[in-house]
Design an enzyme around this catalytic site. Structure first.
Site, mmCIF file in Angstrom:
data_model
loop_
_atom_site.group_PDB
_atom_site.id
_atom_site.type_symbol
_atom_site.label_atom_id
_atom_site.label_comp_id
_atom_site.label_asym_id
_atom_site.label_seq_id
_atom_site.Cartn_x
_atom_site.Cartn_y
_atom_site.Cartn_z
ATOM 1 N N GLU A 63 -2.643 7.899 -6.609
ATOM 2 C CA GLU A 63 -2.565 7.254 -7.916
ATOM 3 C C GLU A 63 -3.627 7.824 -8.850
ATOM 4 O OE1 GLU A 63 -2.810 3.018 -7.363
ATOM 5 O OE2 GLU A 63 -1.134 2.956 -5.959
ATOM 6 N N ARG A 92 0.841 -1.193 0.000
ATOM 7 C CA ARG A 92 0.000 0.000 0.000
ATOM 8 C C ARG A 92 0.877 1.244 0.000
ATOM 9 N NH1 ARG A 92 -3.293 -2.022 -2.047
ATOM 10 N NH2 ARG A 92 -5.374 -2.691 -1.433
ATOM 11 N N HIS A 110 1.091 0.017 -10.214
ATOM 12 C CA HIS A 110 0.168 -0.785 -9.397
ATOM 13 C C HIS A 110 -0.242 -2.061 -10.153
ATOM 14 C CE1 HIS A 110 -2.853 -0.407 -5.872
ATOM 15 N NE2 HIS A 110 -2.590 -1.681 -6.116
#
Length: 527
Positions: free
Chosen positions: A258, A229, A277
């Site tokens: 993001e 995370r 990601h």
């Protein structure tokens, strides 16, 4: 029932949902549009892009379940959902392998300078000496967080002949030994590790847990990996530590915000490998998490419990396999005692006897509470909010376990105190067939059907026939009848399983009969 699928859910999961419900697919859903349309939906499935905030939840007047197609649920306001009785589920195992393998790939890519070597090769350069790497073998890997993914990374690192140490406040020595790792303190981990990989959720405790202060204590040449995370590692500090040579390199897949823009502090720093990601981005993982969550949504919208709910007691698949056949029975036992009680319920005891005492029965107790409250709070009670609703009403809930179930393999008894009196009902399974076997001490064999009419009466000829006549004259079909006795030979208990609704005047007529002590209707349609 309508389901909203957002954030690019795999078509496999959507196809499964479409067999049961109307599904609306909305990828890249703006917040304003989500707020506008959410009142229409009974369920929503998201990945990490959509933020299910309190504002969204407050507008979601029909919402019953939020499904997160992945592990992390930090984009969902769980307290707000729980307060509304909305189930939140995830897929804790659906992308485990994908995230584990990506962590290893990032570690290898960083240690062998693969991204920059490829980039320069594509430009026609040959910098063999410039990009000399380091081996994993013999190095110490510090794993922060030994959940499914952390444990998977540790297992693979051991195959690379790395020395693995771990920090996790919830892992015991026995579990660590089985995994082949050594448990250390967080300070020991950051001081001893050549590589550090984090696999913790983002919480107030883990946010910023690795910053400049910790990096200054690390070994020279340490390399950091974060595929968990964004925000666990302080990004500005990491960029500066790499530039200063305190950290030899980093491989980062997740970010505080993001998507990442070109002015992000980690962009353009030599020695830092970045991916957008991709931890869960495999074909297999996307199918896996979408199917997991779709199955959970289907179960929840059919009123069944979901093992992966994050805002109710977690249940392992092994335990769920044992208790799931008893859930409907336990709920009906709760409904039965509520139907027979006079006055508000003050306390509940759920007693378990037999082999079922070997597993965690918390969810079964919740089922009993749900059954108790549903007849008086129709449509408002579910497996998430039932314990809280009982607490709000001052109902004391307890469990009791005894290994010996007498002549039964398993027996579950729900007992309540209400109006100064005790009311109880016990049940078991005969194969797949659920049965109520005692009511207030009377031995019966009752199928928890749509409705049952329970009547204690004097044990003398003519009583049963009279009641049958009354029901027949009212055109009410009796599906089954049980008469149970106790040691008191003067009193019996008649239980009628009935197919039709019973008008109140018919119940009152039966109550007024000579020899009938009471007549109570238990309606299982209420749960």
């Amino acid at each position: 029932m309508k389901v909203l699928a957002a954030d690019g859910i795999s078509p496999k999961g959507i196809e499964l949902l479409q067999k049961e419900f109307e599904v609306v697919v909305k990828d890249k859903l703006p917040k304003e549009e989500l707020l506008e349309i959410i009142p229409e939906f009974d369920a929503i499935m998201v990945r990490s892009a959509s933020k299910i905030t309190k504002e969204v939840i407050d507008r979601a007047t029909n919402l019953k379940i939020i499904g997160r197609a992945g592990v992390g649920v930090d984009n969902i306001d769980i307290p707000a959902a729980t307060a509304r009785g909305i189930i939140v589920i995830n897929s804790p195992g659906g992308n485990t392998i994908a995230a584990t393998e990506h962590t290893m790939a990032m570690m290898l890519a960083m240690s062998r300078n693969i991204p920059i070597a490829n980039e320069t090769m594509q430009k026609g350069e040959w910098n063999r000496k410039k990009y000399v790497g380091v081996e994993l073998r013999g190095k110490t890997l510090g794993v922060v967080g030994m959940g499914r993914i952390g444990s998977g990374v540790a297992k693979r690192a051991l195959a690379f002949e790395m020395n693995v140490i771990a920090y996790d406040p919830y892992i015991n020595e026995e579990r660590a030994k089985a995994l082949g790792v050594k448990v250390v303190t967080f300070d020991e981990l950051i001081e001893q590790s050549d590589f550090i990989t984090v696999h913790m959720p983002l919480t107030p405790d883990t946010k910023g847990m690795i910053g400049m202060e910790q990096m200054k204590k690390m070994k020279k040449g340490v390399r950091l990996v974060n595929c968990a995370r964004g925000g666990i590692i302080v990004e500005e500090d990491l960029a500066e530590a790499v530039k200063q040579g305190l950290v030899a390199g980093a491989a980062i897949d997740v970010y505080t915000s993001e998507p990442v823009t070109k002015d992000h502090p980690l962009v353009g720093v030599p020695g830092i490998v970045l991916t957008p990601h991709l931890g869960a981005s495999t074909v297999e993982a996307q199918i896996g998490v979408s199917l997991d969550v779709s199955k959970g949504i289907i179960a929840a919208l059919h009123g069944e419990p979901v093992a992966t709910a994050v805002n109710m007691a977690p249940v392992s698949p092994e335990v769920m396999k044992v208790i799931s056949p008893y859930l409907a029975l336990t709920e009906r036992l709760g409904c039965t005692v509520t139907g027979l009680a006079d006055g508000p319920i003050e306390s509940v005891e759920v007693k378990y006897e037999g082999e079922i005492t070997d597993v965690n029965t918390t969810l079964l107790t919740t089922a009993a509470i749900k059954g108790i409250l549903s007849p008086v709070m129709e449509g408002e009670v579910n497996y998430v909010n039932a314990p809280g609703l009982a607490k709000e009403r001052g109902i004391k809930v307890s469990e009791k376990k005894e290994k010996d179930a007498g002549s039964f393999q398993n027996l579950i008894t729900v007992t309540v105190q209400a109006g100064g009196k005790e009311v109880e009902a016990a049940g078991t399974l005969f194969g797949d067939d659920a049965r109520i076997v005692t009511i207030n001490g009377f031995r019966v064999d009752v199928d928890p059907h749509k409705r049952i009419l329970v009547m204690p009466h004097i044990n003398r000829p003519g009583v049963i026939g009279t009641i049958g006549s009354i029901m027949g004259n009212a055109h009410i079909n009796i599906g089954g009848m049980q008469v149970g006795g106790t040691k008191d030979q003067e009193t019996n208990l008649m239980v009628l399983t009935i197919d039709d609704d019973i008008p109140e005047n018919v119940v009152e007529t039966i109550k007024s009969l000579d020899g009938i002590f009471d007549a109570k209707l238990v309606n299982f349609y209420a749960i």
